[in-house]
Design a protein around this motif. Sequence first.
Motif, short mmCIF file in Angstrom:
data_model
loop_
_atom_site.label_atom_id
_atom_site.label_comp_id
_atom_site.label_asym_id
_atom_site.label_seq_id
_atom_site.Cartn_x
_atom_site.Cartn_y
_atom_site.Cartn_z
N ARG A 6 33.76 56.37 19.63
CA ARG A 6 32.87 55.52 18.96
C ARG A 6 32.30 56.19 17.58
NH1 ARG A 6 28.97 52.22 22.20
NH2 ARG A 6 28.72 51.17 20.28
N LEU A 7 32.19 57.40 17.61
CA LEU A 7 31.54 58.26 16.43
C LEU A 7 32.60 58.61 15.36
CD1 LEU A 7 29.18 60.50 18.46
CD2 LEU A 7 28.75 58.34 17.58
N GLY A 8 33.79 58.36 15.83
CA GLY A 8 34.78 58.86 14.66
C GLY A 8 35.36 60.12 14.93
N ARG A 9 36.45 60.34 13.76
CA ARG A 9 37.32 61.67 13.89
C ARG A 9 37.34 62.39 12.52
NH1 ARG A 9 42.12 62.53 11.44
NH2 ARG A 9 42.18 60.21 10.54
N GLN A 10 37.32 63.70 12.92
CA GLN A 10 37.22 64.47 11.55
C GLN A 10 38.91 65.33 11.52
OE1 GLN A 10 34.47 67.80 11.89
NE2 GLN A 10 32.58 66.39 12.38
N ARG A 11 39.11 65.69 10.31
CA ARG A 11 40.47 66.33 10.11
C ARG A 11 40.10 67.35 9.02
NH1 ARG A 11 45.05 66.42 6.88
NH2 ARG A 11 47.13 66.50 8.19
N GLN A 12 40.40 68.75 9.51
CA GLN A 12 40.32 69.85 8.70
C GLN A 12 41.77 70.69 8.63
OE1 GLN A 12 37.46 70.57 11.62
NE2 GLN A 12 36.59 68.77 10.37
N GLU A 13 42.09 70.99 7.29
CA GLU A 13 43.08 71.82 6.98
C GLU A 13 42.64 73.23 6.66
OE1 GLU A 13 45.87 70.13 4.29
OE2 GLU A 13 45.81 68.07 5.36
N TYR A 14 43.10 74.14 7.34
CA TYR A 14 42.40 75.57 7.30
C TYR A 14 43.33 76.41 6.21
CZ TYR A 14 39.30 74.44 10.70
OH TYR A 14 38.16 73.69 11.58
N PHE A 15 42.79 77.22 5.50
CA PHE A 15 43.03 78.12 4.43
C PHE A 15 42.39 79.40 4.72
CE2 PHE A 15 39.82 76.21 2.34
CZ PHE A 15 39.14 77.21 1.53
N ARG A 16 43.06 80.54 4.27
CA ARG A 16 42.55 82.04 4.30
C ARG A 16 41.49 82.20 3.04
NH1 ARG A 16 41.60 85.57 8.55
NH2 ARG A 16 43.71 85.09 9.26
N ALA A 17 40.36 82.39 3.17
CA ALA A 17 39.69 82.63 2.08
C ALA A 17 39.87 84.03 1.74
CB ALA A 17 37.86 82.47 2.44
N THR A 18 39.50 84.37 0.34
CA THR A 18 39.99 85.62 -0.28
C THR A 18 38.59 86.24 -0.49
OG1 THR A 18 40.19 84.93 -2.31
CG2 THR A 18 42.12 84.91 -1.17
N ALA A 19 38.38 87.67 -0.23
CA ALA A 19 37.31 88.55 -0.46
C ALA A 19 36.88 88.12 -1.95
CB ALA A 19 37.68 89.82 -0.47
N GLY A 20 35.67 87.92 -2.21
CA GLY A 20 34.92 87.81 -3.50
C GLY A 20 34.95 86.25 -3.85
N SER A 21 35.76 85.38 -2.82
CA SER A 21 35.85 83.93 -3.49
C SER A 21 34.65 83.20 -2.81
CB SER A 21 36.93 83.35 -3.03
OG SER A 21 37.11 83.32 -1.35
N THR A 22 34.44 82.08 -3.38
CA THR A 22 33.36 81.15 -2.83
C THR A 22 34.19 79.93 -2.50
OG1 THR A 22 31.76 81.79 -4.52
CG2 THR A 22 31.40 79.53 -3.52
N PRO A 23 33.96 79.52 -1.12
CA PRO A 23 34.78 78.39 -0.51
C PRO A 23 34.41 77.29 -1.27
CG PRO A 23 33.94 79.66 1.15
CD PRO A 23 33.30 80.32 -0.10
#
Length: 302
Positions: A277-294
């Motif tokens: 009754r509160l809904g569903r999330q969906r996340q696709e994951y990736f590798r962040a790189t050093a120095g990057s801003t997600p």
Amino acid sequence: MTLKFARLGTAGNEQPAVIAQDADGTEKYFSLTAMTNDIDGGFLASDGIARTREALDKGELPEISAAGLRVGAPVARPGAVVAIGLNYTAHAAESGATPPEVPVVFLKPSNTIVGPFDAAPIPPSSEKYDYEVELAIVIGREASYLSSLEEAENCIAGYAVANDLSERDYQIPGAAGQWTKGKSLPASTPLGPWLVPAADIDPDSLRLQTVVNGESRQDSNTSDMIFDPATIVHHLSQYMVLEPGDVIITGTPEGVAMSGRFPFIQPGDVVEVEIERLGRQRQEYFRATAGSTPGVQLHPVS
């Protein structure tokens, strides 16, 4: 009529909306921009939910189309994100811990809140990134030194789905542990898709699920909670001031990767978390790189 509050649009430019669901399941989206600039503490503290119901009954809100719009977190950046650990009996057992006699409390930075469908970064050096489906409480009025559970219930504006992403190598090692380090990573608290008013839902018997790449990992019920929402709010109010718009995530059930039963999240994984009754999330994951801003991936309403 059940209401679901949402924030739609690009990151940082979300617009407030309400979804009205009739008894037959028909849903219509309405803009709240004439009532408020955002769904935040000020809106909730000024009886925004009740005012929305009244405006809908009077036909005062314009209907909108949400097609193609990104879904943001249903509450604008909260002042505080408070988290409860080891709050499910079976999860405490799989963690090798004795069920706590009082709530285990830690804090997460509010900048970890992101939308429920935004792309999810795994930290550059992470080896043990873990999922945690959790029931989130959204505070609707100030709570400080509450004297009863009834008072605590009256301070809850509503509920939402949260994923408390956790890096176990950062969290667990060491004599004292480092929960803050393991729980504070960028985009580590996806929230939403909706805020459902407390009056429209019973939080004490809701099914919670996590599915990773189509495989069921967590499948439990909030009835396995050690401390229910009202007890949590009452307890926290003895130690801190909870303000309107603050978010409390209430712990995760069994089935996390830390249990050893499942692998940790890897780049390319798709994690779906859902609460009845509160809904569903969906996340696709990736590798962040050093120095990057997600960044935030814009994901539209389906």
